[in-house]
Design an enzyme around this catalytic site. Structure first.
Site, PDB file in Angstrom:
ATOM      1  N   CYS A 263       0.831  -1.219   0.000  1.00  0.00           N
ATOM      2  CA  CYS A 263       0.000   0.000   0.000  1.00  0.00           C
ATOM      3  C   CYS A 263       0.854   1.253   0.000  1.00  0.00           C
ATOM      4  O   CYS A 263       0.701   2.126  -0.843  1.00  0.00           O
ATOM      5  CB  CYS A 263      -0.934   0.007   1.198  1.00  0.00           C
ATOM      6  SG  CYS A 263      -2.188  -1.259   1.059  1.00  0.00           S
ATOM      7  N   HIS A 264       1.755   1.370   0.971  1.00  0.00           N
ATOM      8  CA  HIS A 264       2.526   2.599   1.074  1.00  0.00           C
ATOM      9  C   HIS A 264       4.012   2.327   1.261  1.00  0.00           C
ATOM     10  O   HIS A 264       4.755   3.186   1.740  1.00  0.00           O
ATOM     11  CB  HIS A 264       1.976   3.487   2.185  1.00  0.00           C
ATOM     12  CG  HIS A 264       0.503   3.728   2.046  1.00  0.00           C
ATOM     13  ND1 HIS A 264      -0.425   2.999   2.729  1.00  0.00           N
ATOM     14  CD2 HIS A 264      -0.192   4.561   1.239  1.00  0.00           C
ATOM     15  CE1 HIS A 264      -1.637   3.384   2.366  1.00  0.00           C
ATOM     16  NE2 HIS A 264      -1.528   4.319   1.463  1.00  0.00           N
ATOM     17  N   GLY A 265       4.447   1.104   0.931  1.00  0.00           N
ATOM     18  CA  GLY A 265       5.878   0.818   0.852  1.00  0.00           C
ATOM     19  C   GLY A 265       6.624   0.689   2.160  1.00  0.00           C
ATOM     20  O   GLY A 265       7.719   1.225   2.297  1.00  0.00           O
TER      21      GLY A 265
END
Lengths: 419, 174
Positions: B138-140
């Site tokens: 999703c956001h690394g």
């Protein structure tokens, strides 16, 4: 409010109006003096009212067939699409209607930014409008959860987890929002309940929005105060109603284009996969109208910081009337602000674009630059430009530039007066 | 304001104050049930434990089970993986925790944790990312072989739920 006392012609009308002055209200609304120079950017108020009513009507109908349960919701949406008479049409109008609603509201907001409609004496109209915008985002988010697809589920997970960033009580708040230990059936049922409620709250705020508008009257493209009624105004009906109706017709053509020819182009195909709490889709994106805020959230490498910045991006708009120090409303007479306005438009579009891209490499850099510029615009550029900018001469009345075809006339006139 | 005026407390002031106080308490008593009904109900709380058979899991493999609606990773780590997780200095960790603190002693090969990214709640992918552990798409966020956050926006290591070994082949979560 009313400029002249309205007296119904018929005896029965007078009898009724003395007891409940609905006819006076109708008379106020039809005669309402409106600046005669309103352009097509001013038709979006009517378009937005249409959008709200469309969502309410199609929503009430969809609720007759939808089942708010984690095991049944996904199937019930497919049931609407395949079995219910015209179910596909009603659902596509509702889902694309949300996008159309946001398209119109963004044009409406940027119209206000360009012509300075948020400035004194219209601050309360602006603030009520922002409250409507916040409720729209809440309604759209919860509505997107109801089909219980993969994007529904994981979008709900990510957004509700934003609250877990709050120190100390964050986890208790997210559990309270969920009614479970993850997004689950209790979350779905309460979202359905609130999704049904919010449009009616918006409707109430719309009444206040219009009421507050009718106190000072409409702003207008030259942004000056006008006497009403006067030769600068026309009655709302039929002059504005017919213009609004024509704009609405064009808007409905675009709306119908999406509904009939590209009903899924604004959605995400992953939402046609049923929610699975074990697997997160590889690439989670919110609906397009939330992307700029999503980009701001992801541009910050810190969880709490990202959440604070994202909410600030919206709440900073509430103090906008006091951040803009310029006395001149319309950007037509503000040569410097006019340029920054268009840079802001581009900035928000760039943020929207990178919000849809993976948060890495050049996209992350762009998101950070875009985020910094967004806040710079409101906190630094607006107050400073208001002080330093040399604005162009503002006409004394609407009739002046309209009658002569340009604003040049008023300048020439002023120069003559000096001589 | 006149001094004598300020000092006088009338019977009416007393009635106002007590009325407001009782009213506020009454209002709070009515609002609380309306707020608390949104917290997890008895049916949700009843799902608090899950028993898992782990006899089929080979070293280096992991399974995912659902507990309270959330995925739980059960990973049987190889000796090399344990050594690698333990070779990291605590200074390098955003949320410093020793690997020993995250497993049951004597059962060092078993890593049992909530498969929920501490950023915004997505399920990280196993055997991915820069630290051979987990990677959240999703956001690394990158997690290591002990489920500790190493890189990315997540603030904390993946959570270790309450669990116990019922016997050699069964783990009870919750």
């Amino acid at each position: 409010m009313s400029e002249h006392e309205y007296v119904p012609k018929s005896k029965a009308g007078k009898w009724f109006n003395d007891r409940l002055p609905l006819l006076s209200l109708a008379s106020h609304l039809t005669d309402y003096p409106t600046p005669k120079n309103l352009n097509y950017w001013w038709t979006f108020g009517g378009i937005l009212t249409f959008c709200l009513l469309t969502q309410i009507i199609t929503g009430i109908v969809l609720a007759m067939h939808y089942v708010a349960h984690a095991d049944l919701a996904f199937a019930s949406v497919e049931h609407i699409m395949r079995d219910v008479n015209y179910g596909w049409l009603i659902r596509y109008i509702h889902s694309n209607g949300a996008s159309m609603f946001f398209l119109a509201v963004y044009i409406h907001i940027f119209r206000s930014l360009f012509y300075g409609s948020y400035k004194s004496p219209r601050e309360i109209i602006w603030i009520i409008g922002l409250m409507i915008y916040l409720l729209m985002m809440a309604a759209a988010f919860m509505g997107y959860v109801l089909p219980w697809g993969q994007m529904s589920f994981w979008g709900a997970t990510v957004i509700t987890n934003l609250f877990s960033a709050i120190p100390l009580v964050g986890d208790s708040i997210t559990t309270w929002l969920w009614g479970a230990y993850s997004v689950d059936n209790p979350t779905l049922t309460r979202f359905f309940s609130l999704h049904y409620l919010i449009p009616f709250l918006i409707l109430g705020l719309v009444v206040l929005h219009i009421w507050a508008l009718h106190i000072p009257g409409n702003n207008n493209p030259v942004g000056i105060d006008i006497k009403k009624p006067s030769k600068d105004t026309v009655p709302f009906h039929p002059y504005i109603t017919i213009k609004d109706a024509f704009a609405l017709l064009l808007f409905m053509i675009i709306f119908a284009g999406f509904v009939f020819f590209a009903p899924n182009v604004l959605g995400h195909s992953d939402n046609y996969i049923q929610a699975n709490p074990m697997v997160t889709p590889a690439h989670i994106v919110p609906e397009w109208y939330l992307l700029p805020f999503y980009a701001i959230l992801r541009s910050v490498p810190d969880k709490l910081g990202g959440v604070i910045l994202m909410f600030s991006a919206i709440f900073i708009l509430f103090v906008l009337p006091w951040l803009d120090t310029s006395k001149v409303r319309s950007a037509v007479f503000r040569p410097i602000y006019r340029q920054f306005f268009w840079i802001l438009v581009v900035d928000v579009l760039v943020l929207g674009y990178v919000g849809a891209m993976p948060a890495e490499g050049i996209y992350l850099v762009l998101a950070r630059v875009g985020t910094i510029y967004y806040f710079l615009h409101f906190i630094v550029i607006l107050p400073v430009v208001g002080y330093l900018e040399k604005t162009e001469p503002v006409p004394l009345s609407i009739s002046e530039p309209v009658l002569t075809g340009s604003a040049e006339y008023s300048m020439a006139k002023k120069d003559n007066e000096k001589i | 304001m006149d001094k004598s005026e300020k000092k006088t407390t009338t019977r009416r002031d007393f009635l106002f104050t007590t009325s407001y106080t009782v009213g506020a308490v009454g209002l709070g008593a009515v609002i609380w049930p309306l707020v608390d009904q949104m917290n997890p109900d008895k049916a949700q709380k009843a799902l608090a434990t899950t028993e898992v058979d782990i006899s089929q899991i080979e070293p280096g493999k992991s399974i995912t089970v659902l507990w309270r609606g959330k995925p739980v990773f059960l990973k049987r780590r190889t000796q090399e993986e344990i050594l690698e997780a333990r070779s990291v200095s605590l200074d390098e960790l955003p949320h410093p925790e020793k690997d020993e603190e995250r497993v049951k002693s004597g059962k060092d090969e078993w890593l049992v944790m909530l498969g929920v990214c501490t950023h915004l709640g997505c399920v990280p992918l196993s055997n991915k990312g820069d630290y051979k552990g987990w990677f959240c798409p999703c956001h690394g966020s990158h997690y290591d072989l002990s489920g500790r956050i190493r890189k990315g926006p997540a603030p904390k290591n993946m959570e270790i739920p309450k669990y116990e070994f019922v016997d050699a082949n069964t783990i009870k979560i919750g």
